[in-house]
Design a protein around this motif. Structure first.
Motif, mmCIF file in Angstrom:
data_model
loop_
_atom_site.group_PDB
_atom_site.id
_atom_site.type_symbol
_atom_site.label_atom_id
_atom_site.label_comp_id
_atom_site.label_asym_id
_atom_site.label_seq_id
_atom_site.Cartn_x
_atom_site.Cartn_y
_atom_site.Cartn_z
ATOM 1 N N GLY A 402 0.815 -1.212 0.000
ATOM 2 C CA GLY A 402 0.000 0.000 0.000
ATOM 3 C C GLY A 402 0.847 1.258 0.000
ATOM 4 O O GLY A 402 0.507 2.246 -0.666
ATOM 5 N N VAL A 403 1.952 1.227 0.717
ATOM 6 C CA VAL A 403 2.861 2.374 0.743
ATOM 7 C C VAL A 403 3.413 2.644 -0.655
ATOM 8 O O VAL A 403 3.488 3.796 -1.102
ATOM 9 N N VAL A 404 3.800 1.575 -1.361
ATOM 10 C CA VAL A 404 4.301 1.740 -2.729
ATOM 11 C C VAL A 404 3.229 2.368 -3.617
ATOM 12 O O VAL A 404 3.491 3.307 -4.378
ATOM 13 N N ALA A 405 1.999 1.847 -3.518
ATOM 14 C CA ALA A 405 0.919 2.351 -4.366
ATOM 15 C C ALA A 405 0.631 3.825 -4.112
ATOM 16 O O ALA A 405 0.301 4.574 -5.049
ATOM 17 N N LEU A 406 0.760 4.260 -2.859
ATOM 18 C CA LEU A 406 0.439 5.644 -2.524
ATOM 19 C C LEU A 406 1.624 6.594 -2.700
ATOM 20 O O LEU A 406 1.436 7.802 -2.829
ATOM 21 N N SER A 407 2.836 6.061 -2.682
ATOM 22 C CA SER A 407 4.007 6.938 -2.768
ATOM 23 C C SER A 407 4.489 7.174 -4.193
ATOM 24 O O SER A 407 5.167 8.166 -4.463
ATOM 25 N N VAL A 408 4.146 6.288 -5.130
ATOM 26 C CA VAL A 408 4.538 6.469 -6.530
ATOM 27 C C VAL A 408 3.456 7.291 -7.233
ATOM 28 O O VAL A 408 2.312 6.850 -7.370
ATOM 29 N N ARG A 409 3.825 8.463 -7.672
ATOM 30 C CA ARG A 409 2.855 9.444 -8.175
ATOM 31 C C ARG A 409 2.003 8.898 -9.316
ATOM 32 O O ARG A 409 0.774 9.055 -9.314
ATOM 33 N N ASN A 410 2.627 8.264 -10.300
ATOM 34 C CA ASN A 410 1.866 7.803 -11.469
ATOM 35 C C ASN A 410 0.861 6.708 -11.103
ATOM 36 O O ASN A 410 -0.239 6.668 -11.658
ATOM 37 N N LEU A 411 1.230 5.836 -10.180
ATOM 38 C CA LEU A 411 0.298 4.806 -9.746
ATOM 39 C C LEU A 411 -0.785 5.401 -8.859
ATOM 40 O O LEU A 411 -1.967 5.046 -8.986
ATOM 41 N N ARG A 412 -0.413 6.296 -7.984
ATOM 42 C CA ARG A 412 -1.399 6.915 -7.093
ATOM 43 C C ARG A 412 -2.473 7.645 -7.887
ATOM 44 O O ARG A 412 -3.643 7.653 -7.490
ATOM 45 N N ARG A 413 -2.100 8.249 -9.011
ATOM 46 C CA ARG A 413 -3.058 9.026 -9.802
ATOM 47 C C ARG A 413 -3.696 8.200 -10.936
ATOM 48 O O ARG A 413 -4.464 8.759 -11.730
ATOM 49 N N ALA A 414 -3.388 6.929 -11.001
ATOM 50 C CA ALA A 414 -3.939 6.090 -12.081
ATOM 51 C C ALA A 414 -5.462 5.975 -11.941
ATOM 52 O O ALA A 414 -5.997 5.870 -10.846
ATOM 53 N N GLU A 415 -6.131 5.999 -13.094
ATOM 54 C CA GLU A 415 -7.585 5.910 -13.126
ATOM 55 C C GLU A 415 -8.004 4.795 -14.069
ATOM 56 O O GLU A 415 -7.275 4.451 -15.029
ATOM 57 N N LEU A 416 -9.153 4.233 -13.824
ATOM 58 C CA LEU A 416 -9.759 3.276 -14.751
ATOM 59 C C LEU A 416 -10.492 4.041 -15.845
ATOM 60 O O LEU A 416 -11.024 5.131 -15.595
ATOM 61 N N PRO A 417 -10.522 3.524 -17.068
ATOM 62 C CA PRO A 417 -11.195 4.246 -18.165
ATOM 63 C C PRO A 417 -12.688 4.338 -17.934
ATOM 64 O O PRO A 417 -13.297 3.485 -17.295
ATOM 65 N N ARG A 418 -13.277 5.395 -18.469
ATOM 66 C CA ARG A 418 -14.727 5.593 -18.338
ATOM 67 C C ARG A 418 -15.469 4.805 -19.397
ATOM 68 O O ARG A 418 -14.964 4.577 -20.460
#
Length: 418
Positions: A402-418
């Motif tokens: 969870g720390v990795v997911a929240l600390s890496v900017r590109n992963l933290r801001r990743a979104e699923l397509p609409r």
């Protein structure tokens, strides 16, 4: 004028949700039938191995498939991308079906001992090394990118259904006619998937993606896939987060839970209730993604779910009563199922279709090939220090994901397509 209007209507027509798409439902039925067959197969294999040899020999037979699966997994991803995932899945299910039915016929005719069971386990492991990457690559060829998150939830529901139904079916097969009947039932269930998969329509890859799927030698394709993962700004940290989450999750929820139930006097029935709580929570998470189709802030959601799930894993060892343990397990299942489904959906949507087999192979190698190694380590650690410290340490490892997911900017801001 009429033609232009018609084209505009076609472009703006709402996309059919995956859970209402007959093509996707045929794929899901085939996948679920194959998974139920797998569950029945493992029941039959374990029963036949125990009847034919010593407990130690039975254990070796049950783990024989792990070696070829781990050694061949990355190569299986190359094959899935080169030949196409549907063709590989159909071929894999056909081979598995034939192998299981052959052993069933052998057991009906004679008492051959352990050698055909060990050979069957090795065959299954080798075929799984190709089957698993192809299964991961197939959804992107069955539905649109906007529906991949929903399909990931549907796949999770299929896995939960198989785990609930497969065990009783396998036990029924053994009770009715022994291991031979259970093997035959497993083979028939796997066989159901083949004609269904043949009827599934798949999307063709664009020319550029076809070139990326088979651009040179097999070794060159493998290296290209590994470079693709390493250089990707979302996939590289995502796979690391998933690996850490799995490493911290598998030990406590498998071997650790058995030892915890024995320590607290809950017995096998109590352990079954705890596992049921986990299964209900994970199924609810898959159902949520199936119905919603898209969850906002996917990267953040995955990170916080992993972190919260790690806290629940640590708390499970200190649950004062069985009821509290079941409630905690339900929470773990919900959070782990949510993070797993979202991470799986991100992997599906962030990866170019031409690389999905190889990327899935990397992910599966960690989850299936390396993570089970934590189980004997967890058992030894519990024997040395007790359940509490081991569950807390495992929770800390899981929380790092969870720390990795929240600390890496590109992963933290990743979104699923609409």
């Amino acid at each position: 004028m009429t033609t232009a209007t018609h084209e505009t209507v076609q472009r703006t027509a709402p996309e059919l949700p995956a859970h209402r798409d007959r093509n996707v439902l045929r794929w899901l039925t085939a996948y679920t039938a194959s998974m139920v067959g797998d569950s029945v197969y493992y029941i039959a294999l374990s029963w036949a191995a125990v009847q034919a040899g010593t407990p130690a020999q039975a254990g070796l037979v049950m783990t024989a498939s792990a070696v070829p699966r781990a050694l061949l997994m990355l190569g299986g991803g190359v094959i899935a991308d080169r030949l196409g995932p549907r063709r590989v899945v159909i071929g894999s299910d056909a081979v598995r079906c034939a192998a299981v039915l052959a052993v069933a016929a052998l057991l009906y005719a004679t008492t051959p001992g352990l050698w055909p069971l060990a050979l069957l386990a090795l065959v299954f492991g080798a075929v799984d090394a190709v089957f698993m990457p192809a299964v991961g690559a197939l959804p992107a060829r069955v539905t649109s990118r906007g529906q991949l998150a929903r399909v990931q939830g549907m796949r999770g529901l299929g896995i939960r259904f198989a785990s609930v139904v497969g065990g009783p079916l396998g036990g029924l097969g053994v009770a009715v006619g022994g291991a031979a009947t259970a093997f035959a039932l497993a083979g028939l269930l796997i066989a159901v998937s083949v004609p269904l998969l043949c009827s599934v329509r798949i999307r063709e890859l664009p020319a550029d993606d076809k070139a990326a799927a088979a651009g040179g030698t097999a070794w060159g394709d493998l290296l290209a896939g590994l470079r693709y993962v390493r250089r990707h700004r979302v996939l590289a940290p995502l796979l690391l987060a998933v690996a850490l989450g799995d490493l911290g999750f598998v030990g406590p929820l498998n071997v650790g839970l058995t030892l915890l139930a024995d320590e607290r006097g809950w017995g096998a029935a109590g352990m079954g209730w705890v596992l049921s709580g986990f299964g209900v929570g994970a199924g609810a998470a898959s159902l949520l993604l199936t119905l919603r189709g898209r969850l906002p802030h996917a990267g953040r959601l995955a990170g916080w779910s992993i972190l919260a799930g790690s806290v629940a894993i640590g708390a499970l060892a200190f649950a004062p009563t069985l009821v509290t343990a079941v409630g905690t397990a339900l929470l773990i299942g919900l959070l782990a199922g949510l993070s797993g489904a979202v991470c799986g959906a991100l992997l599906q949507t962030q990866t170019a279709p031409a690389y999905l087999g190889r990327v899935t192979a990397v992910s599966s190698l960690v989850s299936v090939g390396l993570t089970p190694l934590s189980m004997p380590v967890s058992a030894a650690a519990v024997g040395a220090w007790g359940t509490g410290p081991v569950f807390v340490a495992s929770a800390a490892v899981c929380g790092l994901g969870g720390v990795v997911a929240l600390s890496v900017r590109n992963l933290r801001r990743a979104e699923l397509p609409r």
